[in-house]
Write a protein that holds these residues in place. Structure first.
Motif, PDB file in Angstrom:
ATOM      1  N   GLU A   1       9.629   0.403   3.275  1.00  0.00           N
ATOM      2  CA  GLU A   1      10.873  -0.345   3.435  1.00  0.00           C
ATOM      3  C   GLU A   1      12.026   0.599   3.127  1.00  0.00           C
ATOM      4  OE1 GLU A   1      10.430  -3.608   0.734  1.00  0.00           O
ATOM      5  OE2 GLU A   1       8.623  -4.321   1.722  1.00  0.00           O
ATOM      6  N   TRP A   2      12.970   0.678   4.021  1.00  0.00           N
ATOM      7  CA  TRP A   2      14.086   1.600   3.853  1.00  0.00           C
ATOM      8  C   TRP A   2      15.354   0.924   4.312  1.00  0.00           C
ATOM      9  CZ3 TRP A   2      17.537   3.810   7.348  1.00  0.00           C
ATOM     10  CH2 TRP A   2      18.287   4.887   6.849  1.00  0.00           C
ATOM     11  N   PRO A   3      16.464   1.104   3.666  1.00  0.00           N
ATOM     12  CA  PRO A   3      16.720   2.041   2.580  1.00  0.00           C
ATOM     13  C   PRO A   3      16.332   1.519   1.193  1.00  0.00           C
ATOM     14  CG  PRO A   3      18.779   1.043   3.269  1.00  0.00           C
ATOM     15  CD  PRO A   3      17.697   0.504   4.172  1.00  0.00           C
ATOM     16  N   GLU A   4      16.089   0.231   1.066  1.00  0.00           N
ATOM     17  CA  GLU A   4      15.689  -0.325  -0.223  1.00  0.00           C
ATOM     18  C   GLU A   4      14.490  -1.221  -0.011  1.00  0.00           C
ATOM     19  OE1 GLU A   4      18.949  -2.294  -2.108  1.00  0.00           O
ATOM     20  OE2 GLU A   4      20.337  -0.682  -1.623  1.00  0.00           O
ATOM     21  N   GLY A   5      13.623  -1.304  -1.009  1.00  0.00           N
ATOM     22  CA  GLY A   5      12.482  -2.193  -0.910  1.00  0.00           C
ATOM     23  C   GLY A   5      11.413  -1.824  -1.918  1.00  0.00           C
ATOM     24  N   SER A   6      10.380  -2.641  -1.979  1.00  0.00           N
ATOM     25  CA  SER A   6       9.322  -2.415  -2.961  1.00  0.00           C
ATOM     26  C   SER A   6       8.365  -1.304  -2.543  1.00  0.00           C
ATOM     27  CB  SER A   6       8.545  -3.715  -3.204  1.00  0.00           C
ATOM     28  OG  SER A   6       7.942  -4.144  -1.997  1.00  0.00           O
ATOM     29  N   VAL A   7       8.343  -0.941  -1.250  1.00  0.00           N
ATOM     30  CA  VAL A   7       7.511   0.164  -0.771  1.00  0.00           C
ATOM     31  C   VAL A   7       8.471   1.238  -0.252  1.00  0.00           C
ATOM     32  CG1 VAL A   7       5.685   0.870   0.810  1.00  0.00           C
ATOM     33  CG2 VAL A   7       5.710  -1.470  -0.097  1.00  0.00           C
ATOM     34  N   PRO A   8       8.760   2.257  -1.072  1.00  0.00           N
ATOM     35  CA  PRO A   8       9.771   3.241  -0.665  1.00  0.00           C
ATOM     36  C   PRO A   8       9.269   4.184   0.420  1.00  0.00           C
ATOM     37  CG  PRO A   8       8.747   3.907  -2.721  1.00  0.00           C
ATOM     38  CD  PRO A   8       8.203   2.548  -2.385  1.00  0.00           C
ATOM     39  N   GLN A   9      10.225   4.697   1.179  1.00  0.00           N
ATOM     40  CA  GLN A   9       9.925   5.750   2.144  1.00  0.00           C
ATOM     41  C   GLN A   9       9.566   6.993   1.344  1.00  0.00           C
ATOM     42  OE1 GLN A   9      12.438   7.295   5.688  1.00  0.00           O
ATOM     43  NE2 GLN A   9      13.198   8.265   3.864  1.00  0.00           N
ATOM     44  N   GLN A  10       8.489   7.643   1.691  1.00  0.00           N
ATOM     45  CA  GLN A  10       8.110   8.862   0.987  1.00  0.00           C
ATOM     46  C   GLN A  10       8.224  10.092   1.884  1.00  0.00           C
ATOM     47  OE1 GLN A  10       4.333   8.222  -0.885  1.00  0.00           O
ATOM     48  NE2 GLN A  10       5.049   6.372  -1.884  1.00  0.00           N
ATOM     49  N   ALA A  11       8.306   9.874   3.172  1.00  0.00           N
ATOM     50  CA  ALA A  11       8.449  10.969   4.133  1.00  0.00           C
ATOM     51  C   ALA A  11       8.925  10.374   5.447  1.00  0.00           C
ATOM     52  CB  ALA A  11       7.114  11.684   4.348  1.00  0.00           C
TER      53      ALA A  11
END
Length: 134
Positions: free
Chosen positions: A69-79
């Motif tokens: 989930e981007w830009p905010e969320g419980s599952v962040p962008q990692q790449a």
């Protein structure tokens, strides 16, 4: 000091719910060849005519995959992936036709890149080619 790795190739792998389907998406988007192994849980896409030491994308099927989930969320962008293109408008049309969707958040104030979401929810950007070294 240590000796650097002797690389034979570089692969960037993305987890996803359906490796074969996501490989087909990126193969179509980039015009690359889809290379399947013994099963559909690991599928690669290679640049056409790619040589040893080249770069590849791989897709690994994982159970219970959750899209970032981007830009905010419980599952962040990692790449995320950035693809530099000579014509951003043409590339945008191609990405949309391949099945990508534009993300609702577009942080580029200059319009030098556009954020997209692939069919599995990974982010990638199409970026206007610049004179900067890669």
């Amino acid at each position: 000091m240590h000796a650097p790795l002797a690389l034979t190739r570089t692969t960037f792998a993305l987890d996803c719910p359906d490796a074969a389907a996501l490989a087909e998406f990126y193969g179509a988007l980039l015009g690359w060849d889809v290379v399947k192994g013994d099963d559909d849980e690991w599928v690669e896409v290679h640049p056409r005519g790619g040589a040893a030491g080249s770069h590849f994308l791989a897709f690994q099927q994982v159970p219970h995959y959750v899209a970032p989930e981007w830009p905010e969320g419980s599952v962040p962008q990692q790449a995320h992936l950035d693809f530099y293109v000579p014509d951003l408008e043409v590339a945008t049309a191609s990405a949309l036709a391949a099945g990508a969707r534009k993300h609702a958040v577009q942080p580029s104030q200059s319009g030098s890149f556009i954020v997209f979401v692939d069919p599995a929810g990974h982010l990638f950007c199409l970026c206007r080619e610049s004179n900067l070294a890669s």
